[in-house]
Scaffold this motif. Structure first.
Motif, PDB file in Angstrom:
ATOM      1  N   PHE A 283      19.502  27.297 -26.685  1.00 20.82           N
ATOM      2  CA  PHE A 283      18.606  27.980 -27.462  1.00 20.82           C
ATOM      3  C   PHE A 283      17.579  27.360 -28.219  1.00 20.82           C
ATOM      4  N   ILE A 284      18.148  26.561 -29.127  1.00 17.91           N
ATOM      5  CA  ILE A 284      17.196  25.629 -29.981  1.00 17.91           C
ATOM      6  C   ILE A 284      16.456  24.617 -29.325  1.00 17.91           C
ATOM      7  N   ALA A 285      16.845  24.099 -28.125  1.00 15.82           N
ATOM      8  CA  ALA A 285      15.962  23.131 -27.404  1.00 15.82           C
ATOM      9  C   ALA A 285      14.722  23.779 -26.769  1.00 15.82           C
ATOM     10  N   LEU A 286      14.940  24.988 -26.369  1.00 12.80           N
ATOM     11  CA  LEU A 286      13.799  25.581 -25.620  1.00 12.80           C
ATOM     12  C   LEU A 286      13.018  26.078 -26.895  1.00 12.80           C
ATOM     13  N   MET A 287      13.586  26.451 -28.032  1.00 13.57           N
ATOM     14  CA  MET A 287      12.761  26.895 -29.022  1.00 13.57           C
ATOM     15  C   MET A 287      11.721  25.664 -29.611  1.00 13.57           C
ATOM     16  N   GLY A 288      12.381  24.673 -29.715  1.00  8.23           N
ATOM     17  CA  GLY A 288      11.772  23.643 -30.443  1.00  8.23           C
ATOM     18  C   GLY A 288      10.784  22.758 -29.324  1.00  8.23           C
ATOM     19  N   GLY A 289      11.296  22.651 -28.095  1.00  9.50           N
ATOM     20  CA  GLY A 289      10.446  21.752 -27.018  1.00  9.50           C
ATOM     21  C   GLY A 289      11.022  20.577 -27.183  1.00  9.50           C
ATOM     22  N   ALA A 290      10.525  19.742 -25.961  1.00  8.59           N
ATOM     23  CA  ALA A 290      10.982  18.442 -25.692  1.00  8.59           C
ATOM     24  C   ALA A 290       9.897  17.412 -25.950  1.00  8.59           C
ATOM     25  N   GLY A 291       8.599  17.882 -26.551  1.00  9.95           N
ATOM     26  CA  GLY A 291       7.505  17.127 -26.735  1.00  9.95           C
ATOM     27  C   GLY A 291       7.597  15.986 -27.624  1.00  9.95           C
ATOM     28  N   ASN A 292       8.672  16.014 -28.767  1.00  5.07           N
ATOM     29  CA  ASN A 292       8.777  14.954 -29.444  1.00  5.07           C
ATOM     30  C   ASN A 292      10.206  15.026 -30.091  1.00  5.07           C
ATOM     31  N   ILE A 293      10.899  14.181 -30.753  1.00  8.92           N
ATOM     32  CA  ILE A 293      12.085  14.096 -31.455  1.00  8.92           C
ATOM     33  C   ILE A 293      12.092  15.118 -32.526  1.00  8.92           C
ATOM     34  N   MET A 294      11.176  15.126 -33.240  1.00 14.25           N
ATOM     35  CA  MET A 294      10.972  15.866 -34.331  1.00 14.25           C
ATOM     36  C   MET A 294      11.149  17.696 -33.920  1.00 14.25           C
ATOM     37  N   ALA A 295      10.706  17.666 -32.536  1.00 12.48           N
ATOM     38  CA  ALA A 295      11.053  19.083 -32.352  1.00 12.48           C
ATOM     39  C   ALA A 295      12.183  19.705 -32.316  1.00 12.48           C
ATOM     40  N   THR A 296      13.182  18.962 -31.975  1.00 14.92           N
ATOM     41  CA  THR A 296      14.742  19.276 -32.268  1.00 14.92           C
ATOM     42  C   THR A 296      15.012  19.665 -33.553  1.00 14.92           C
TER      43      THR A 296
ATOM     44  N   PRO B 182       5.359  28.217 -23.922  1.00 22.40           N
ATOM     45  CA  PRO B 182       6.223  27.444 -22.935  1.00 22.40           C
ATOM     46  C   PRO B 182       6.828  26.201 -23.125  1.00 22.40           C
ATOM     47  N   ASN B 183       5.819  25.403 -24.155  1.00 27.53           N
ATOM     48  CA  ASN B 183       6.278  23.934 -24.400  1.00 27.53           C
ATOM     49  C   ASN B 183       7.073  24.023 -25.852  1.00 27.53           C
ATOM     50  N   GLY B 184       7.275  25.166 -26.430  1.00 26.68           N
ATOM     51  CA  GLY B 184       8.059  25.133 -27.311  1.00 26.68           C
ATOM     52  C   GLY B 184       7.352  25.305 -28.816  1.00 26.68           C
ATOM     53  N   LEU B 185       7.822  25.222 -29.903  1.00 25.10           N
ATOM     54  CA  LEU B 185       7.149  25.384 -31.247  1.00 25.10           C
ATOM     55  C   LEU B 185       6.305  24.183 -31.297  1.00 25.10           C
ATOM     56  N   TRP B 186       6.996  22.913 -30.752  1.00 22.43           N
ATOM     57  CA  TRP B 186       6.289  21.519 -31.054  1.00 22.43           C
ATOM     58  C   TRP B 186       4.616  21.872 -30.796  1.00 22.43           C
ATOM     59  N   SER B 187       4.281  22.593 -29.604  1.00 22.47           N
ATOM     60  CA  SER B 187       3.051  22.759 -29.226  1.00 22.47           C
ATOM     61  C   SER B 187       2.025  23.294 -30.268  1.00 22.47           C
ATOM     62  N   LEU B 188       2.648  23.865 -31.246  1.00 27.72           N
ATOM     63  CA  LEU B 188       1.733  24.380 -32.375  1.00 27.72           C
ATOM     64  C   LEU B 188       1.414  23.366 -33.127  1.00 27.72           C
ATOM     65  N   ILE B 189       2.043  21.952 -33.184  1.00 23.85           N
ATOM     66  CA  ILE B 189       1.835  20.976 -34.169  1.00 23.85           C
ATOM     67  C   ILE B 189       1.080  20.077 -33.104  1.00 23.85           C
ATOM     68  N   ARG B 190       1.562  19.713 -32.076  1.00 22.19           N
ATOM     69  CA  ARG B 190       0.857  18.781 -31.183  1.00 22.19           C
ATOM     70  C   ARG B 190       0.373  19.272 -29.926  1.00 22.19           C
ATOM     71  N   PRO B 191      -0.453  20.262 -29.720  1.00 19.68           N
ATOM     72  CA  PRO B 191      -0.927  20.746 -28.428  1.00 19.68           C
ATOM     73  C   PRO B 191      -0.814  19.713 -27.382  1.00 19.68           C
ATOM     74  N   ALA B 192      -0.310  20.118 -26.225  1.00 20.44           N
ATOM     75  CA  ALA B 192      -0.448  19.443 -24.835  1.00 20.44           C
ATOM     76  C   ALA B 192      -2.282  18.913 -24.762  1.00 20.44           C
ATOM     77  N   ARG B 193      -2.220  17.567 -24.004  1.00 16.88           N
ATOM     78  CA  ARG B 193      -3.388  17.133 -24.160  1.00 16.88           C
ATOM     79  C   ARG B 193      -3.846  17.526 -22.435  1.00 16.88           C
ATOM     80  N   SER B 194      -4.953  18.016 -22.422  1.00 15.29           N
ATOM     81  CA  SER B 194      -5.408  18.287 -20.948  1.00 15.29           C
ATOM     82  C   SER B 194      -5.814  16.886 -20.414  1.00 15.29           C
TER      83      SER B 194
END
Length: 324
Positions: free
Chosen positions: A248-261, A299-311
């Motif tokens: 649950f936590i992994a999905l919330m934070g996302g896998a974009g960065n170690i800080m997301a956990t 869909p990429n987790g809360l981390w996408s608010l801090i570091r949006p995915a680059r197109s």
């Protein structure tokens, strides 16, 4: 153009702020921070497996192993030093992961998920039926010491807090470097296409085996910190709902960065704390709604608010009639 990696600096700054803030934090908040870091360490393992295309429903297995190593270390071995107990938990998790990983690295998709869940539930069943280990009630952890010195209750809380901040920072940095290593990138490649990974000279099973070891050790350390923080261990640490909480936590934070956990763990604890306070009979419903909203809108987790995915910009095609 390569951007500067600011994650190591962020890890140092946040760890330093948390460590120095202990003197002004209330006791309940300090305990919550330890819980957040402990669970984030387990989630680092979950994310490591997710990056290689595997979903684990059984990280509670190693979470429980780490907790019981702390409990049994004090009860049977009379080892109460905080650093020694954390080292013993990491070593036990490594040994257990190295053995089970030989089997788990051969499975993929739903088979891996169900097998990991089955192993955790086997441990839960064994512990819940063991009268010597307190059955379903578990048992208390011996009072911790540090470098051979006895500690008062307040000193023990301070030692556990500072040690958790230090260990959390070290594991976060090591995991970040692992994700940036060839082996870490190979895990992403395995999730995309195992055959191509073999053509590149990597063994997919070996890559998954290494990721499984990382997940085993980090989960064991997280369980050990939790046992020290709460002073009690029980078989519920291996129950499937605990493993589901980590996912649950992994999905919330996302896998974009170690800080997301750590972000996902902090938000999870905050939502659960206030949901229990204002709606104790519906806190599960509130958590479920929060996860649905995050998955739908982020869909990429809360981390996408801090570091949006680059197109990715594709080069424009030249007109057919243009001269070379």
């Amino acid at each position: 153009m390569h951007t500067r990696d600011r994650t190591p600096f962020a890890i140092i700054v946040i760890a330093a702020l948390l460590a120095t803030g202990y003197s002004v934090f209330p006791a309940w908040f300090s305990s919550t921070i330890v819980t957040v870091i402990a669970k984030a360490l387990v989630v680092i393992g979950v994310v490591t497996l997710m990056r290689s295309g595997l979903v684990s429903f059984g990280q509670g297995l190693y979470y429980c192993i780490g907790g019981y190593v702390v409990g049994l270390g004090g009860q049977l071995l009379h080892v109460t030093d905080i650093l020694a107990l954390l080292s013993l938990a990491a070593l036990t998790g490594l040994v257990a992961g190295s053995l089970l990983g030989l089997i788990m690295s051969r499975y993929r998709e739903i088979f891996f998920a169900m097998f990991s869940l089955a192993l955790a539930m086997i441990l839960y069943g064994m512990l819940s039926r063991s009268q010597a280990l307190g059955s379903t009630d578990g048992f208390n952890v011996a009072s911790p010491t540090l470098l051979g010195a006895a500690l008062t209750h307040d000193q023990a809380n301070l030692a556990i807090y500072l040690t958790t901040c230090l260990v959390g920072a070290l594991i976060a940095y090591a995991s970040h470097r692992y994700f940036k290593s060839p082996l870490g990138y190979a895990g992403l490649a395995v999730a995309e296409n195992e055959i191509r990974v073999e053509y590149l000279g990597f063994s997919p099973s070996r890559v998954l085996y290494c990721n499984y070891l990382v997940a085993s050790v980090t989960a064991s350390i997280g369980g050990a910190i939790t046992a020290l923080n709460y002073g009690h261990v029980g078989p519920d640490m291996a129950y499937w709902t605990q493993s589901g909480e980590f996912l649950f936590i992994a999905l919330m934070g996302g896998a974009g960065n170690i800080m997301a956990t750590f972000l996902g763990s902090a938000v999870f604890e905050a939502v659960r704390t206030y949901a229990l306070e204002f709606a104790p009979d519906a806190w599960h419903l509130i958590l479920g709604v929060v996860l649905i909203l995050i998955v739908y809108f982020l869909p990429n987790g809360l981390w996408s608010l801090i570091r949006p995915a680059r197109s990715i910009k594709r080069p424009t095609e030249e007109p057919c009639g243009r001269a070379s």
